[in-house]
Design a protein around this motif. Structure first.
Motif, PDB file in Angstrom:
ATOM      1  N   ALA A  58       0.851  -1.187   0.000  1.00 47.89           N
ATOM      2  CA  ALA A  58       0.000   0.000   0.000  1.00 47.89           C
ATOM      3  C   ALA A  58       0.886   1.236   0.000  1.00 47.89           C
ATOM      4  O   ALA A  58       2.064   1.151   0.344  1.00 47.89           O
ATOM      5  CB  ALA A  58      -0.894  -0.011   1.247  1.00 47.89           C
ATOM      6  N   PRO A  59       0.314   2.384  -0.358  1.00 47.50           N
ATOM      7  CA  PRO A  59       1.117   3.608  -0.286  1.00 47.50           C
ATOM      8  C   PRO A  59       1.458   3.925   1.172  1.00 47.50           C
ATOM      9  O   PRO A  59       0.700   3.604   2.086  1.00 47.50           O
ATOM     10  CB  PRO A  59       0.197   4.669  -0.883  1.00 47.50           C
ATOM     11  N   LEU A  60       2.611   4.538   1.369  1.00 44.59           N
ATOM     12  CA  LEU A  60       3.066   4.938   2.694  1.00 44.59           C
ATOM     13  C   LEU A  60       3.229   6.453   2.696  1.00 44.59           C
ATOM     14  O   LEU A  60       3.489   7.057   1.658  1.00 44.59           O
ATOM     15  CB  LEU A  60       4.395   4.249   3.019  1.00 44.59           C
ATOM     16  N   LEU A  61       3.063   7.081   3.850  1.00 41.97           N
ATOM     17  CA  LEU A  61       3.089   8.536   3.937  1.00 41.97           C
ATOM     18  C   LEU A  61       4.510   9.047   4.153  1.00 41.97           C
ATOM     19  O   LEU A  61       5.202   8.620   5.084  1.00 41.97           O
ATOM     20  CB  LEU A  61       2.191   9.005   5.082  1.00 41.97           C
ATOM     21  N   GLU A  62       4.927   9.965   3.294  1.00 43.61           N
ATOM     22  CA  GLU A  62       6.250  10.579   3.424  1.00 43.61           C
ATOM     23  C   GLU A  62       6.344  11.331   4.741  1.00 43.61           C
ATOM     24  O   GLU A  62       5.347  11.843   5.251  1.00 43.61           O
ATOM     25  CB  GLU A  62       6.518  11.544   2.268  1.00 43.61           C
TER      26      GLU A  62
END
Length: 146
Positions: free
Chosen positions: A94-98
């Motif tokens: 899944a996308p991860l938050l910078e």
């Protein structure tokens, strides 16, 4: 429990391009060998069924500077603007938050219904350290630096 500070993270899921994120204060380490974590998601949450079907999830452990991200993903914004203006990094699941303190990627190993929530047990597949600094906690209905 509102007086007990809890670390804040965003759980993300991606199933065939359908992506959602949810702010949680329920991330818990369950085991070191094998490495397991748990996240509790309300069954009424938009991300609940998607997380069940996806078979895995990402976790971004938020820094003290990321209170706005916590609020954004806690509001349940419409899917069309859910990721608008959000800096992400690609994850395996899944996308991860910078800008997060750390990232954890998991395969869902088990689910346990607990009241109006489901406890998702994740087998940790990958971790990475991010930004150094204080974490974000939730206490007395407010986000604060740890």
């Amino acid at each position: 429990m509102r007086r007990f500070p809890a670390g804040v993270a965003v759980v993300t899921v991606d199933l065939e391009g359908e992506r959602l994120g949810a702010t949680i204060a329920s991330l818990v380490s369950l085991s070191l060998e094998p490495p397991l974590v748990g996240v509790s998601i309300g069954r009424q949450s938009a991300s609940h069924e998607l997380l069940r079907r996806a078979g895995g999830f990402g976790v971004s452990v938020l820094s003290a500077e990321q209170a706005q991200l916590a609020q954004h993903f806690a509001r349940g914004v419409p899917p069309i603007v859910h990721w608008h203006g959000i800096e992400i990094r690609p994850g395996e699941r899944a996308p991860l938050l910078e800008g997060a303190l750390a990232w954890i990627e998991c395969r869902t190993q088990a689910e346990h219904e607990v009241g109006d929530h489901t406890l998702f047990v994740g087998a940790v597949e990958r971790t990475e350290l991010g930004t150094r600094g204080s974490g974000l906690v939730y206490r007395e209905s407010d986000y604060r630096p740890a």
